[in-house]
Design an enzyme around this catalytic site. Structure first.
Site, PDB file in Angstrom:
ATOM      1  N   ASP A  15       1.165  -1.571   0.143  1.00 44.66           N
ATOM      2  CA  ASP A  15       0.263   0.075  -0.007  1.00 44.66           C
ATOM      3  C   ASP A  15       1.015   1.485   0.024  1.00 44.66           C
ATOM      4  O   ASP A  15       1.492   1.510   0.962  1.00 44.66           O
ATOM      5  CB  ASP A  15      -0.898  -0.124   1.076  1.00 44.66           C
ATOM      6  CG  ASP A  15      -1.819   1.020   1.411  1.00 44.66           C
ATOM      7  OD1 ASP A  15      -1.565   1.800   0.071  1.00 44.66           O
ATOM      8  OD2 ASP A  15      -3.057   1.252   2.853  1.00 44.66           O
ATOM      9  N   ILE A  16       1.070   1.997  -0.799  1.00 46.84           N
ATOM     10  CA  ILE A  16       1.741   2.907  -1.189  1.00 46.84           C
ATOM     11  C   ILE A  16       1.515   4.012   0.475  1.00 46.84           C
ATOM     12  O   ILE A  16       2.501   4.789   0.219  1.00 46.84           O
ATOM     13  CB  ILE A  16       1.957   3.954  -2.452  1.00 46.84           C
ATOM     14  CG1 ILE A  16       2.520   4.403  -2.862  1.00 46.84           C
ATOM     15  CG2 ILE A  16       0.357   4.654  -2.680  1.00 46.84           C
ATOM     16  CD1 ILE A  16       2.888   5.296  -4.229  1.00 46.84           C
ATOM     17  N   ASN A  29      -7.337  11.817 -10.907  1.00 40.93           N
ATOM     18  CA  ASN A  29      -8.325  11.796 -12.260  1.00 40.93           C
ATOM     19  C   ASN A  29      -7.923  13.978 -12.435  1.00 40.93           C
ATOM     20  O   ASN A  29      -7.728  15.059 -11.751  1.00 40.93           O
ATOM     21  CB  ASN A  29      -9.305  11.631 -12.144  1.00 40.93           C
ATOM     22  CG  ASN A  29     -10.742  11.655 -11.457  1.00 40.93           C
ATOM     23  OD1 ASN A  29     -10.936  13.428 -10.919  1.00 40.93           O
ATOM     24  ND2 ASN A  29     -10.848  11.876 -10.047  1.00 40.93           N
ATOM     25  N   VAL A  38      -6.350   3.749  -6.371  1.00 38.90           N
ATOM     26  CA  VAL A  38      -4.844   4.379  -5.111  1.00 38.90           C
ATOM     27  C   VAL A  38      -5.807   6.297  -4.659  1.00 38.90           C
ATOM     28  O   VAL A  38      -5.065   5.844  -3.394  1.00 38.90           O
ATOM     29  CB  VAL A  38      -3.309   4.502  -5.761  1.00 38.90           C
ATOM     30  CG1 VAL A  38      -3.760   5.514  -6.831  1.00 38.90           C
ATOM     31  CG2 VAL A  38      -2.443   3.994  -4.680  1.00 38.90           C
ATOM     32  N   ASP A  39      -6.082   6.785  -5.656  1.00 34.41           N
ATOM     33  CA  ASP A  39      -6.580   7.951  -5.173  1.00 34.41           C
ATOM     34  C   ASP A  39      -7.469   8.627  -3.811  1.00 34.41           C
ATOM     35  O   ASP A  39      -7.290   8.991  -2.535  1.00 34.41           O
ATOM     36  CB  ASP A  39      -6.757   8.389  -6.171  1.00 34.41           C
ATOM     37  CG  ASP A  39      -7.460  10.057  -6.398  1.00 34.41           C
ATOM     38  OD1 ASP A  39      -6.932  10.816  -5.263  1.00 34.41           O
ATOM     39  OD2 ASP A  39      -8.344  10.554  -7.019  1.00 34.41           O
ATOM     40  N   SER A 126      -2.379   4.466 -13.920  1.00 39.35           N
ATOM     41  CA  SER A 126      -3.750   4.579 -15.192  1.00 39.35           C
ATOM     42  C   SER A 126      -4.199   2.638 -15.934  1.00 39.35           C
ATOM     43  O   SER A 126      -4.599   2.365 -16.105  1.00 39.35           O
ATOM     44  CB  SER A 126      -2.752   3.923 -16.860  1.00 39.35           C
ATOM     45  OG  SER A 126      -3.341   5.741 -17.131  1.00 39.35           O
ATOM     46  N   GLY A 128      -5.508   0.744 -13.407  1.00 44.51           N
ATOM     47  CA  GLY A 128      -6.551  -0.380 -12.588  1.00 44.51           C
ATOM     48  C   GLY A 128      -8.137   0.164 -13.285  1.00 44.51           C
ATOM     49  O   GLY A 128      -7.814   0.025 -14.173  1.00 44.51           O
ATOM     50  N   TYR A 130      -8.163   2.634 -15.457  1.00 47.24           N
ATOM     51  CA  TYR A 130      -7.868   3.472 -16.593  1.00 47.24           C
ATOM     52  C   TYR A 130      -7.709   2.392 -17.258  1.00 47.24           C
ATOM     53  O   TYR A 130      -7.988   2.669 -19.025  1.00 47.24           O
ATOM     54  CB  TYR A 130      -7.395   5.074 -16.543  1.00 47.24           C
ATOM     55  CG  TYR A 130      -7.864   5.948 -15.785  1.00 47.24           C
ATOM     56  CD1 TYR A 130      -8.957   5.942 -15.973  1.00 47.24           C
ATOM     57  CD2 TYR A 130      -7.509   6.757 -15.429  1.00 47.24           C
ATOM     58  CE1 TYR A 130     -10.161   7.166 -14.997  1.00 47.24           C
ATOM     59  CE2 TYR A 130      -7.599   8.211 -15.256  1.00 47.24           C
ATOM     60  CZ  TYR A 130      -9.182   8.206 -14.657  1.00 47.24           C
ATOM     61  OH  TYR A 130      -9.224   8.913 -14.718  1.00 47.24           O
TER      62      TYR A 130
HETATM   63  N1  AR6 Z   1      -1.281   1.435  -3.095  1.00 45.39           N
HETATM   64  C1  AR6 Z   1      -0.958   1.265  -4.166  1.00 45.39           C
HETATM   65  N2  AR6 Z   1      -1.701   1.009  -5.449  1.00 45.39           N
HETATM   66  C2  AR6 Z   1      -2.112   1.339  -5.192  1.00 45.39           C
HETATM   67  C3  AR6 Z   1      -2.987   0.977  -3.700  1.00 45.39           C
HETATM   68  C4  AR6 Z   1      -3.068   1.501  -3.456  1.00 45.39           C
HETATM   69  N3  AR6 Z   1      -3.311   1.915  -1.760  1.00 45.39           N
HETATM   70  N4  AR6 Z   1      -4.356   1.186  -4.264  1.00 45.39           N
HETATM   71  C5  AR6 Z   1      -4.500   0.688  -5.782  1.00 45.39           C
HETATM   72  N5  AR6 Z   1      -3.774   0.911  -6.426  1.00 45.39           N
HETATM   73  P1  AR6 Z   1      -6.689   2.888  -9.546  1.00 45.39           P
HETATM   74  P2  AR6 Z   1      -5.756   4.560 -12.875  1.00 45.39           P
HETATM   75  C6  AR6 Z   1      -3.065   0.290  -7.622  1.00 45.39           C
HETATM   76  O1  AR6 Z   1      -7.505   2.792 -10.436  1.00 45.39           O
HETATM   77  O2  AR6 Z   1      -6.006   3.132 -13.278  1.00 45.39           O
HETATM   78  C7  AR6 Z   1      -9.903   6.575  -9.613  1.00 45.39           C
HETATM   79  O3  AR6 Z   1     -10.760   6.417  -8.958  1.00 45.39           O
HETATM   80  C8  AR6 Z   1      -3.603  -0.857  -8.087  1.00 45.39           C
HETATM   81  O4  AR6 Z   1      -3.858  -2.171  -8.235  1.00 45.39           O
HETATM   82  O5  AR6 Z   1      -6.087   3.907  -8.809  1.00 45.39           O
HETATM   83  O6  AR6 Z   1      -4.697   5.666 -13.220  1.00 45.39           O
HETATM   84  C9  AR6 Z   1      -8.910   8.180  -9.950  1.00 45.39           C
HETATM   85  O7  AR6 Z   1      -9.991   9.046  -9.530  1.00 45.39           O
HETATM   86  C10 AR6 Z   1      -3.311   0.235  -9.882  1.00 45.39           C
HETATM   87  O8  AR6 Z   1      -2.310  -1.374 -10.308  1.00 45.39           O
HETATM   88  O9  AR6 Z   1      -5.973   4.518 -10.450  1.00 45.39           O
HETATM   89  C11 AR6 Z   1      -9.532   8.346 -10.924  1.00 45.39           C
HETATM   90  O10 AR6 Z   1     -10.916   8.397 -11.595  1.00 45.39           O
HETATM   91  C12 AR6 Z   1      -3.207   1.274  -9.917  1.00 45.39           C
HETATM   92  O11 AR6 Z   1      -3.003   1.440  -8.478  1.00 45.39           O
HETATM   93  C13 AR6 Z   1      -9.322   6.972 -11.959  1.00 45.39           C
HETATM   94  O12 AR6 Z   1      -8.784   5.945 -10.999  1.00 45.39           O
HETATM   95  C14 AR6 Z   1      -3.658   2.193 -10.451  1.00 45.39           C
HETATM   96  O13 AR6 Z   1      -5.278   2.167 -10.272  1.00 45.39           O
HETATM   97  C15 AR6 Z   1      -7.531   6.502 -12.264  1.00 45.39           C
HETATM   98  O14 AR6 Z   1      -7.333   5.660 -12.778  1.00 45.39           O
END
Ligand code: AR6
Length: 176
Positions: A15-16, A29, A38-39, A126, A128, A130
């Protein structure tokens, strides 16, 4: 693309929000108002101060464009800063997605250097919601970070933080 890695690059699984670095990068976003993945985790763990600063940036410059990055406090997190970058939504690969993802890593590192950040952690931007293909995203991330580090001596450590197994396996393979 060359995948020669640098000893300043590290890989961890987890977890970052828990990583001890000067700055963590958020896969945000364009609204900068938070979201899931992650956001959501970063805003939850860091508290309302982060959103407050995001709102200020929004009122000044109207959010953050895809491929760009902005910096805020990290609130209650151990890190000093959160660098919010907006990755591209994968749209089949013909909408400049690769260039824009590369730009996320480069712009985040540039902002880090400007703010005297020595250690920085990246999530897999991107890959997740995206839907960017994970292997291609990892190659781009590693390539862009390695290229940046070749030209820069002030960053001491870059950590790729993989949350899901699939990304972790891909990065392990590419970085070994
Ligand atoms: N720590 C590290 N990595 C994580 C964590 C965490 N706690 N939680 C998830 N990930 P995503 P995107 C990873 O969907 O695709 C949001 O709603 C996850 O496994 O978080 O860039 C924003 O507001 C994946 O590999 O981001 C935007 O609307 C990576 O984080 C949208 O999602 C990215 O997944 C951005 O989409």
């Amino acid at each position: 693309m060359s995948f020669v890695s640098d000893d300043r690059i590290k890989l961890i699984k987890g977890d970052i929000t828990k990583v001890k670095v000067d700055a963590i990068v958020n896969a945000a976003n364009s609204s900068l108002l938070g979201g899931g993945g992650v956001d959501g985790a970063i805003h939850r763990a860091g508290g309302p101060e982060i959103l407050e600063e995001c709102r200020k940036i929004r009122s000044k410059q109207g959010g953050c464009k895809t491929g760009e990055a902005v910096i805020t406090t990290a609130g209650k997190l151990q890190a000093r800063y959160v660098i919010h970058t907006v990755g591209p939504v994968w749209n089949g690969g013909r909408s400049n997605e690769e260039y824009l993802l590369r730009s996320c890593y480069r712009k985040s590192l540039e902002l880090a250097v400007k703010n005297d950040v020595k250690s920085i952690a990246f999530p897999n931007i991107s890959t997740g919601v995206y839907r960017f293909p994970k292997e291609l995203a990892a190659k781009i991330a590693i390539d862009e970070v390695s290229n940046f580090l070749k030209e820069n001596n002030s960053i001491e450590q870059v950590i790729f933080v993989c949350f899901d197994n699939e990304n972790y396996e891909i990065y392990s393979k590419l970085l070994k």
